[in-house]
Enzyme design. Structure first.
Site, PDB file in Angstrom:
ATOM      1  N   LYS A   1       6.334  -0.916  -1.912  1.00  0.00           N
ATOM      2  CA  LYS A   1       5.573   0.153  -2.551  1.00  0.00           C
ATOM      3  C   LYS A   1       5.768   0.035  -4.058  1.00  0.00           C
ATOM      4  O   LYS A   1       6.877   0.142  -4.564  1.00  0.00           O
ATOM      5  CB  LYS A   1       6.024   1.534  -2.061  1.00  0.00           C
ATOM      6  CG  LYS A   1       5.223   2.680  -2.677  1.00  0.00           C
ATOM      7  CD  LYS A   1       5.669   4.019  -2.133  1.00  0.00           C
ATOM      8  CE  LYS A   1       4.869   5.158  -2.717  1.00  0.00           C
ATOM      9  NZ  LYS A   1       5.295   6.469  -2.196  1.00  0.00           N
TER      10      LYS A   1
ATOM     11  N   ARG B   1      -1.551  12.577  -5.760  1.00  0.00           N
ATOM     12  CA  ARG B   1      -0.611  13.569  -6.295  1.00  0.00           C
ATOM     13  C   ARG B   1      -1.315  14.881  -6.603  1.00  0.00           C
ATOM     14  O   ARG B   1      -0.719  15.953  -6.501  1.00  0.00           O
ATOM     15  CB  ARG B   1       0.101  12.993  -7.526  1.00  0.00           C
ATOM     16  CG  ARG B   1       1.044  11.856  -7.140  1.00  0.00           C
ATOM     17  CD  ARG B   1       1.603  11.108  -8.324  1.00  0.00           C
ATOM     18  NE  ARG B   1       2.457  10.001  -7.866  1.00  0.00           N
ATOM     19  CZ  ARG B   1       2.930   9.044  -8.647  1.00  0.00           C
ATOM     20  NH1 ARG B   1       2.643   9.052  -9.945  1.00  0.00           N
ATOM     21  NH2 ARG B   1       3.692   8.084  -8.157  1.00  0.00           N
TER      22      ARG B   1
ATOM     23  N   LYS C   1       8.147   7.000 -11.531  1.00  0.00           N
ATOM     24  CA  LYS C   1       8.950   6.609 -10.375  1.00  0.00           C
ATOM     25  C   LYS C   1       9.391   5.147 -10.454  1.00  0.00           C
ATOM     26  O   LYS C   1       9.682   4.516  -9.438  1.00  0.00           O
ATOM     27  CB  LYS C   1       8.178   6.891  -9.087  1.00  0.00           C
ATOM     28  CG  LYS C   1       7.799   8.368  -8.942  1.00  0.00           C
ATOM     29  CD  LYS C   1       7.174   8.681  -7.591  1.00  0.00           C
ATOM     30  CE  LYS C   1       6.877  10.170  -7.472  1.00  0.00           C
ATOM     31  NZ  LYS C   1       6.372  10.555  -6.131  1.00  0.00           N
TER      32      LYS C   1
ATOM     33  N   GLU D   1      12.660  -6.979  -0.279  1.00  0.00           N
ATOM     34  CA  GLU D   1      12.635  -5.595   0.193  1.00  0.00           C
ATOM     35  C   GLU D   1      12.220  -5.525   1.664  1.00  0.00           C
ATOM     36  O   GLU D   1      12.807  -4.792   2.463  1.00  0.00           O
ATOM     37  CB  GLU D   1      11.661  -4.774  -0.662  1.00  0.00           C
ATOM     38  CG  GLU D   1      12.127  -4.479  -2.065  1.00  0.00           C
ATOM     39  CD  GLU D   1      13.107  -3.321  -2.127  1.00  0.00           C
ATOM     40  OE1 GLU D   1      13.418  -2.736  -1.066  1.00  0.00           O
ATOM     41  OE2 GLU D   1      13.562  -2.996  -3.228  1.00  0.00           O
TER      42      GLU D   1
ATOM     43  N   LYS E   1       1.770  -1.177  -0.423  1.00  0.00           N
ATOM     44  CA  LYS E   1       1.026  -0.090  -1.064  1.00  0.00           C
ATOM     45  C   LYS E   1       1.100  -0.276  -2.579  1.00  0.00           C
ATOM     46  O   LYS E   1       2.194  -0.461  -3.101  1.00  0.00           O
ATOM     47  CB  LYS E   1       1.633   1.264  -0.658  1.00  0.00           C
ATOM     48  CG  LYS E   1       0.883   2.479  -1.203  1.00  0.00           C
ATOM     49  CD  LYS E   1       1.549   3.769  -0.749  1.00  0.00           C
ATOM     50  CE  LYS E   1       0.793   4.981  -1.303  1.00  0.00           C
ATOM     51  NZ  LYS E   1       1.422   6.251  -0.905  1.00  0.00           N
TER      52      LYS E   1
ATOM     53  N   SER F   1      -5.460   6.423  -2.876  1.00  0.00           N
ATOM     54  CA  SER F   1      -6.423   7.407  -3.369  1.00  0.00           C
ATOM     55  C   SER F   1      -7.205   6.920  -4.581  1.00  0.00           C
ATOM     56  O   SER F   1      -8.395   7.209  -4.715  1.00  0.00           O
ATOM     57  CB  SER F   1      -5.690   8.708  -3.709  1.00  0.00           C
ATOM     58  OG  SER F   1      -4.690   8.482  -4.695  1.00  0.00           O
TER      59      SER F   1
ATOM     60  N   TYR G   1      -8.650   6.295   3.422  1.00  0.00           N
ATOM     61  CA  TYR G   1      -9.470   7.497   3.381  1.00  0.00           C
ATOM     62  C   TYR G   1     -10.920   7.196   3.761  1.00  0.00           C
ATOM     63  O   TYR G   1     -11.710   8.115   3.977  1.00  0.00           O
ATOM     64  CB  TYR G   1      -9.402   8.112   1.978  1.00  0.00           C
ATOM     65  CG  TYR G   1      -7.986   8.383   1.536  1.00  0.00           C
ATOM     66  CD1 TYR G   1      -7.255   9.436   2.085  1.00  0.00           C
ATOM     67  CD2 TYR G   1      -7.352   7.558   0.616  1.00  0.00           C
ATOM     68  CE1 TYR G   1      -5.948   9.682   1.712  1.00  0.00           C
ATOM     69  CE2 TYR G   1      -6.042   7.789   0.231  1.00  0.00           C
ATOM     70  CZ  TYR G   1      -5.334   8.843   0.784  1.00  0.00           C
ATOM     71  OH  TYR G   1      -4.026   9.060   0.426  1.00  0.00           O
TER      72      TYR G   1
END
Length: 329
Positions: free
Chosen positions: A196, A206, A223, A239, A254, A280, A319
Site C-alpha cells: 500500500k 478520505r 502517512k 513487504e 493499492k 477513489s 467502485y
C-alpha cells in the site's frame, strides 16, 4: 514470418477477436467497497465520487440484495464514525455494538452467502486520522498492532469472513493471525494490504469517511512513515513476502493503475491470490473527465479494469463494479 504470417487475420472482426481474447472480466472478479453511516433512510452521494454513496444499515440491506442479484458476491466494508466516538486509540473499533459490527451482521442476515471483508485500520476511529496510535508526534507500531488484533477479533465475532488490514504496521499480520487462532477463528481469513503506497489518489476516499490526517503541530500530516514510498518497487516484494510468511491468505496492491508493474512482480513471485484496489482517485478522475465529455466513460472503464486483471490481479476492489457488470450483462 511476413507475408506468410499476418497477425491482423486474428483482428478482422469482433467474432475472431472475442474468440482469441486472453483476458475476460466477469462479476466473480470484483470486491465491492461499501461505505456505512449511522441513521435511517440515509443514502448520501459522496461529492468527490459521483454516483457512489454512503448507506445507513436499513438501505445497506437493499444494496446488498442488488449486488447479489447482479452476481457480485463479495463486499469490503468501511464505516464513517461519529466524531464523538473517536479517540487516539480507536477503542470504538472493537465495540461489539459498533457500526462495523452491526454492518457485518446486517449483510449476513440479508445475504448469508455474501463474502464479507472488513477494513482493519484505526484512521476512521482516530481523532488524528491516522492508521495507528499517535504518541510524542509519532505513529507507534506495536501498541497499534495490539489494537488491530482486537479490532480483527471483534469483526470475526460479528461474522466477517475475512479481515483486511490496511494500516501498514510492521508485524500486524502475525499479530492478527495469532489473535484469531487463539480465539478459535481459524477459518477467518486475512487479506493483507501488503503493498500500500503513500499515494495522492486517496483524497475522495478520505472525504467519504472523514478520515484524513489532521493538520496539527507535531503530528504527521501524511502517512509516509508507514505507507510505502511510491518510487519503490523491490520493497513491495519484501513487504508481501513478510505478510505471507506471517499468515496472509491474500495480498493486495493499492492503488491500481500506477502500480501494475508491482502487481505483475508479485503475481510472478508468489503463489497466493493477488487483489488490486482501484482507488477513489482513479474513479473520480474518470467520472470527471466523462462528465466533461473528454472521455468515453464505459470504454475507458473497461480498458482500466481489464488492464488490472491482465497485469495479474485475481481480485479487483473497485467502485466501478456495478457499472461493469451491468455493462457486460
Amino acid at each position: 514470418m511476413f507475408p506468410i504470417r499476418r497477425n491482423r487475420r486474428l483482428r478482422t472482426n469482433e467474432a475472431i477477436r472475442s474468440l482469441v481474447r486472453e483476458t475476460y472480466i466477469t462479476p466473480n472478479d470484483f470486491l465491492v467497497p461499501l461505505f456505512i453511516v449511522e441513521g435511517k433512510g440515509v443514502k448520501e452521494e459522496i461529492a468527490s465520487m459521483p454516483n457512489y454513496y454512503r448507506f445507513s444499515l436499513d438501505l445497506l440491506k437493499e444494496e446488498v440484495k442488488t449486488l447479489w442479484n447482479l452476481g457480485l458476491k463479495s463486499v469490503l466494508l468501511f464505516v464513517k464514525v461519529d466524531d464523538n466516538l473517536k479517540d487516539n486509540k480507536g477503542t470504538e473499533a472493537w465495540n461489539t455494538n459498533g457500526l462495523m459490527q452491526r454492518a457485518i451482521k446486517t449483510v449476513k442476515d440479508v445475504c448469508p452467502e455474501m463474502l464479507v471483508m472488513t477494513d482493519v485500520a484505526l484512521d476512521p476511529y482516530s481523532t488524528y486520522g491516522h492508521d495507528g496510535i499517535v504518541e510524542n508526534g509519532k505513529i507507534i507500531n506495536d501498541a497499534t498492532v495490539e489494537a488491530l488484533a482486537e479490532m480483527s477479533l471483534s469483526h470475526a465475532e460479528a461474522g466477517a469472513n475475512f479481515v483486511a488490514p490496511s494500516d501498514m504496521m510492521d508485524g500486524r499480520i502475525i499479530g492478527i493471525r495469532e489473535a484469531l487462532d487463539q480465539s478459535n477463528f481459524i477459518d477467518t481469513g486475512i487479506m493483507s494490504y501488503s503493498a500500500k503506497y503513500a499515494s495522492a489518489f486517496y483524497g475522495p476516499f478520505r472525504d467519504a469517511l472523514d478520515s484524513a490526517p489532521v493538520d496539527l503541530v507535531d503530528i504527521p500530516k501524511d502517512k509516509k512513515t508507514y505507507q510505502m514510498d511510491f518510487a519503490n518497487r523491490d520493497e513491495a516484494i519484501k513487504e508481501t513476502e513478510m505478510d505471507i510468511n506471517e499468515g496472509a491468505d491474500m495480498v493486495m496492491v493499492k492503488p491500481g493503475l500506477c502500480y501494475l508493474d508491482i502487481v505483475r512482480d508479485i503475481k510472478n513471485t508468489f503463489n497466493v491470490p493477488v487483489a488490486v484496489y482501484q482507488v477513489s482517485g482513479e474513479y473520480a478522475m474518470l467520472k470527471a473527465a466523462a462528465e466533461k465529455g473528454w472521455l468515453d466513460h464505459d470504454a475507458v472503464m473497461m480498458e482500466q479494469v481489464t488492464s488490472i486483471k491482465r497485469a495479474g490481479a485475481d481480485i479487483i476492489a473497485s467502485y466501478f463494479a456495478k457499472d461493469v457488470v451491468k455493462l457486460i450483462g
